[in-house]
Design an enzyme around this catalytic site. Structure first.
Site, PDB file in Angstrom:
ATOM      1  N   LYS A 212      14.511 -16.737  26.447  1.00 33.48           N
ATOM      2  CA  LYS A 212      14.823 -16.757  25.019  1.00 33.48           C
ATOM      3  C   LYS A 212      16.187 -17.410  24.797  1.00 33.48           C
ATOM      4  O   LYS A 212      16.341 -18.284  23.972  1.00 33.48           O
ATOM      5  CB  LYS A 212      14.797 -15.323  24.466  1.00 33.48           C
ATOM      6  CG  LYS A 212      15.106 -15.239  23.005  1.00 33.48           C
ATOM      7  CD  LYS A 212      14.947 -13.832  22.471  1.00 33.48           C
ATOM      8  CE  LYS A 212      15.515 -13.770  21.053  1.00 33.48           C
ATOM      9  NZ  LYS A 212      15.441 -12.438  20.470  1.00 33.48           N
ATOM     10  N   GLU A 218      19.557 -15.485  36.383  1.00 37.92           N
ATOM     11  CA  GLU A 218      18.416 -15.467  37.302  1.00 37.92           C
ATOM     12  C   GLU A 218      17.466 -16.629  37.017  1.00 37.92           C
ATOM     13  O   GLU A 218      17.073 -17.378  37.914  1.00 37.92           O
ATOM     14  CB  GLU A 218      17.626 -14.150  37.168  1.00 37.92           C
ATOM     15  CG  GLU A 218      18.352 -12.915  37.638  1.00 37.92           C
ATOM     16  CD  GLU A 218      19.187 -12.266  36.555  1.00 37.92           C
ATOM     17  OE1 GLU A 218      19.543 -12.947  35.560  1.00 37.92           O
ATOM     18  OE2 GLU A 218      19.509 -11.069  36.713  1.00 37.92           O
ATOM     19  N   GLY A 272      13.151 -10.003  23.188  1.00 43.39           N
ATOM     20  CA  GLY A 272      12.615 -10.371  24.507  1.00 43.39           C
ATOM     21  C   GLY A 272      11.504  -9.449  24.988  1.00 43.39           C
ATOM     22  O   GLY A 272      10.447  -9.889  25.430  1.00 43.39           O
ATOM     23  N   ARG A 273      11.719  -8.130  24.863  1.00 49.65           N
ATOM     24  CA  ARG A 273      10.734  -7.184  25.401  1.00 49.65           C
ATOM     25  C   ARG A 273       9.524  -6.999  24.495  1.00 49.65           C
ATOM     26  O   ARG A 273       8.637  -6.219  24.792  1.00 49.65           O
ATOM     27  CB  ARG A 273      11.409  -5.842  25.723  1.00 49.65           C
ATOM     28  CG  ARG A 273      12.206  -5.251  24.596  1.00 49.65           C
ATOM     29  CD  ARG A 273      13.104  -4.123  25.078  1.00 49.65           C
ATOM     30  NE  ARG A 273      13.967  -3.620  24.018  1.00 49.65           N
ATOM     31  CZ  ARG A 273      15.149  -4.103  23.708  1.00 49.65           C
ATOM     32  NH1 ARG A 273      15.623  -5.146  24.368  1.00 49.65           N
ATOM     33  NH2 ARG A 273      15.883  -3.581  22.744  1.00 49.65           N
ATOM     34  N   GLU A 358      14.965   0.037  27.590  1.00 50.51           N
ATOM     35  CA  GLU A 358      15.948  -0.909  27.052  1.00 50.51           C
ATOM     36  C   GLU A 358      16.094  -0.696  25.540  1.00 50.51           C
ATOM     37  O   GLU A 358      17.155  -0.934  24.969  1.00 50.51           O
ATOM     38  CB  GLU A 358      15.532  -2.358  27.368  1.00 50.51           C
ATOM     39  CG  GLU A 358      16.659  -3.359  27.212  1.00 50.51           C
ATOM     40  CD  GLU A 358      16.376  -4.707  27.851  1.00 50.51           C
ATOM     41  OE1 GLU A 358      16.651  -4.897  29.047  1.00 50.51           O
ATOM     42  OE2 GLU A 358      15.866  -5.596  27.136  1.00 50.51           O
ATOM     43  N   HIS A 389      -2.277  10.787  44.823  1.00 51.40           N
ATOM     44  CA  HIS A 389      -1.977  10.965  46.243  1.00 51.40           C
ATOM     45  C   HIS A 389      -0.515  10.639  46.550  1.00 51.40           C
ATOM     46  O   HIS A 389      -0.138  10.509  47.714  1.00 51.40           O
ATOM     47  CB  HIS A 389      -2.901  10.079  47.083  1.00 51.40           C
ATOM     48  CG  HIS A 389      -4.335  10.494  46.953  1.00 51.40           C
ATOM     49  ND1 HIS A 389      -4.911  11.427  47.779  1.00 51.40           N
ATOM     50  CD2 HIS A 389      -5.274  10.139  46.055  1.00 51.40           C
ATOM     51  CE1 HIS A 389      -6.173  11.610  47.402  1.00 51.40           C
ATOM     52  NE2 HIS A 389      -6.413  10.848  46.355  1.00 51.40           N
ATOM     53  N   LYS A 517      26.171  -7.897  33.700  1.00 52.64           N
ATOM     54  CA  LYS A 517      26.086  -9.362  33.795  1.00 52.64           C
ATOM     55  C   LYS A 517      27.484  -9.953  33.908  1.00 52.64           C
ATOM     56  O   LYS A 517      27.741 -10.831  34.739  1.00 52.64           O
ATOM     57  CB  LYS A 517      25.413  -9.937  32.541  1.00 52.64           C
ATOM     58  CG  LYS A 517      23.926  -9.700  32.422  1.00 52.64           C
ATOM     59  CD  LYS A 517      23.395 -10.440  31.197  1.00 52.64           C
ATOM     60  CE  LYS A 517      21.996  -9.981  30.826  1.00 52.64           C
ATOM     61  NZ  LYS A 517      21.526 -10.515  29.557  1.00 52.64           N
TER      62      LYS A 517
HETATM   63  O1  F6P Z   1      17.952  -7.668  30.509  1.00 56.38           O
HETATM   64  C1  F6P Z   1      18.461  -8.145  29.338  1.00 56.38           C
HETATM   65  C2  F6P Z   1      17.626  -9.217  28.704  1.00 56.38           C
HETATM   66  O2  F6P Z   1      18.370  -9.763  27.663  1.00 56.38           O
HETATM   67  C3  F6P Z   1      16.279  -8.718  28.206  1.00 56.38           C
HETATM   68  O3  F6P Z   1      16.339  -8.087  26.992  1.00 56.38           O
HETATM   69  C4  F6P Z   1      15.486  -9.970  28.205  1.00 56.38           C
HETATM   70  O4  F6P Z   1      14.115  -9.708  28.131  1.00 56.38           O
HETATM   71  C5  F6P Z   1      15.924 -10.574  29.523  1.00 56.38           C
HETATM   72  O5  F6P Z   1      17.293 -10.251  29.612  1.00 56.38           O
HETATM   73  C6  F6P Z   1      15.694 -12.050  29.661  1.00 56.38           C
HETATM   74  O6  F6P Z   1      16.387 -12.784  28.679  1.00 56.38           O
HETATM   75  P1  F6P Z   1      16.045 -14.283  28.399  1.00 56.38           P
HETATM   76  O7  F6P Z   1      14.638 -14.387  27.932  1.00 56.38           O
HETATM   77  O8  F6P Z   1      17.017 -14.710  27.342  1.00 56.38           O
HETATM   78  O9  F6P Z   1      16.240 -15.077  29.669  1.00 56.38           O
END
Ligand code: F6P
Length: 546
Positions: A212, A218, A272-273, A358, A389, A517
């Site tokens: 987003k 990452e 995002g979520r 979150e 189990h 972060k």
């Molecule tokens: O973990 C924090 C967060 O901002 C989430 O809310 C989001 O889904 C994720 O990182 C990934 O963010 P992006 O889509 O901006 O890479």
């Protein structure tokens, strides 16, 4: 000054709260089985038929008066107005100054949804059309890789909401999937992408970079490494045929080198979520095709309608949210288990962990002050019967109260009555066992039939007693398909919202992930020898070990 788009009363300052607390004390010792005895028609108000869902919340430690007080509390908390505000595009994510409109992506009606004075539905429609046309092209084989071969594999590169939703849904709907093989890279760990890339042919692989913000460490690291890997096999001109991006940040996406034609926009008003319904769901759409993706949206849209239009007493997300508050805030239950009785949904608990934790893991109320009660529940779980189990021992005989949602499907996808009957038998038997338990007399009677001596029987008896009275909700759905899955996910999304409204917190921001972060960037400088930052003794020692 934050915009006042939601009511602002701390949970415990509602008048109804006192009555609810008093009533809780009155019935705290009444067992679920007692409630059934006291209320011969209990199922009339604790079970709900909706679409292909049957939801049973009767196996809970609460009576009719308790439910009514919860509904009263919801009203007093301004839930009715809050629901209207959310759906109408008010900026209810006040700390980020944004509307929350993932529901606009699956709206069943053509009524305009206005954000900043503009109807957003034409924009939603255009973004969906672009995604559907692209997916049709790739699925049909018209979209060719740099050597003229059709695409066979898709790799989604994203994390959090840009990974968990697509990964969960692709796995959940594997039965409906076409020939494209979908893989996911999320973790910044280099070994992860190396494993995912193993065996892939760059000529026939499409990479979907989903972020987003397009600033996530990452995702950008993984996208860069994957592009390097690609360029060890393919020419630079091949990138345009193999890398596409989903983002709100068109500038950064272009700067990364993605062809503007291959950028699929998403909007700030989709969190995002909550974003799998948007272009973030591109990998889902590739796996299933646009028609099935529309079914997913349709199921969620139906649940939105149910949530918006149904009185609280029969409103499934509202009822589940209020029960969760009942246990969290009055019984002190800290966690909830989610147990889907299908392997297809084994990643649902992980997906809901982000959605729920979150969103509602917040200690500051909408009044800007720390709340004086518990908020966000801890979510965990695994698929039944595997979970039975693994950790069911603790739910049955442990010292903690763990309300659990049991999610099952009447019909399997591949037939096999023998297995399905056994699965459903376990699904139903567990909630019964959790409620009824096994008392001393029953244990003694059972042991009397064993070969054990009397003193052995006596010694064993306490260990074989199940207290029972463990609360569960049962969500029984006709069959797992895109529509029912869409509705199920939307159900939990609305449950999150209701709880956030009552807890008087902002559910749609996530400031709590920022500090980690920021510090990771600092620590990276230390590790790479760029700077020596001051740290606490423990951190310095850890750094010295690296
Ligand atoms: O973990 C924090 C967060 O901002 C989430 O809310 C989001 O889904 C994720 O990182 C990934 O963010 P992006 O889509 O901006 O890479």
């Amino acid at each position: 000054m934050l915009k006042k788009t939601l009511p602002n009363t701390p949970l415990t300052e509602n008048h109804t709260w006192k009555s609810l607390r008093t009533h809780h004390q009155e019935i705290a010792e009444t067992t679920i089985e007692n409630h059934f005895e006291n209320e011969p028609n209990r199922l009339d108000y604790t079970s709900f038929e909706w679409d292909s869902f049957y939801v049973d919340v009767s196996k809970n430690r609460i009576d009719k008066k308790g439910f009514n007080l919860l509904f009263e509390l919801a009203k007093e908390s301004g839930l009715t107005e809050a629901i209207k505000s959310q759906f109408s595009g008010a900026e209810i994510n006040a700390t980020e100054d944004r509307a929350v409109l993932h529901t606009a992506l699956r709206t069943l009606k053509e009524d305009p949804v206005i954000v900043d004075g503009k109807d957003i539905l034409p924009e939603v429609d255009a973004a969906q059309k672009k995604m559907f046309a692209f997916c049709d092209n790739v699925i049909s084989g018209n979209w060719k890789g740099y050597t003229g071969k059709p695409i066979t594999h898709v790799v989604n590169i994203g994390i959090g909401g840009s990974d968990l939703g697509p990964a969960m849904v692709v796995e959940a709907l594997a039965h409906y999937q076409n020939h494209l093989q979908i893989r996911f890279i999320s973790n910044v760990e280099g070994d992860h992408h190396v494993e995912v890339l193993k065996g892939l042919n760059p000529e026939t692989t499409l990479f979907v970079v989903v972020s987003k913000t397009f600033t996530t460490q990452e995702t950008l690291s993984n996208a860069n490494s994957v592009r390097k890997w690609f360029l060890t096999h393919a020419p630079e001109q091949g990138v345009g045929k193999h890398f596409i991006a989903v983002s709100t940040n068109l500038e950064k996406t272009k700067a990364f080198g993605i062809d503007p034609e291959n950028i699929f926009p998403m909007n700030e008003w989709v969190g995002g979520r909550f974003s799998l319904w948007s272009t973030v769901g591109l990998s889902i759409c590739l796996a299933l095709g646009p028609d099935q993706f529309k079914e997913l949206l349709n199921g969620a849209g139906k649940m939105d309608h149910h949530f918006k239009e149904t009185p609280f007493k029969k409103n499934i997300p509202v009822v589940l949210a209020l029960l969760s508050i009942w246990y969290n805030n009055l019984y002190g239950a800290e966690s909830e288990a989610i147990i889907p009785y299908t392997q297809y949904l084994k990643n649902l608990p992980a997906y809901l962990q982000q959605g729920i934790m979150e969103s509602n893991g917040k200690y500051v109320g909408r009044d800007g002050k720390p709340v004086n009660y518990q908020t966000g529940t801890i979510i965990w779980g695994a698929s039944g019967t595997n979970a039975q189990h693994a950790f069911f021992q603790l739910i049955h005989q442990g010292t903690k109260l763990i309300p659990a949602d049991f999610i099952g499907f009447k019909k399997s996808l591949n037939g096999n009555t023998d297995h399905q009957n056994k699965l459903l038998a376990n699904f139903i038997a567990q909630t019964e066992a959790l409620m009824t338990g096994k008392n001393e007399a029953q244990v003694k009677a059972e042991l009397a039939h064993s070969n054990l001596t009397e003193s052995q029987q006596k010694a064993l008896t306490p260990f074989k007693i199940f207290e029972g009275n463990k609360p569960t909700n049962t969500i029984l759905i006709e069959q797992l398909n895109p529509e029912s899955l869409g509705a199920l996910i939307a159900l939990y999304e609305h449950k999150i919202f209701v709880q956030g409204v009552l807890w008087n917190i902002y559910s749609y921001d996530q400031w709590g992930v920022e500090l980690g972060k920021q510090l990771a960037n600092k620590v990276l400088d230390d590790i790479e020898g760029k700077r020596e930052n001051p740290h606490d003794p423990s951190t310095l020692k850890l750094l010295s070990k690296i």
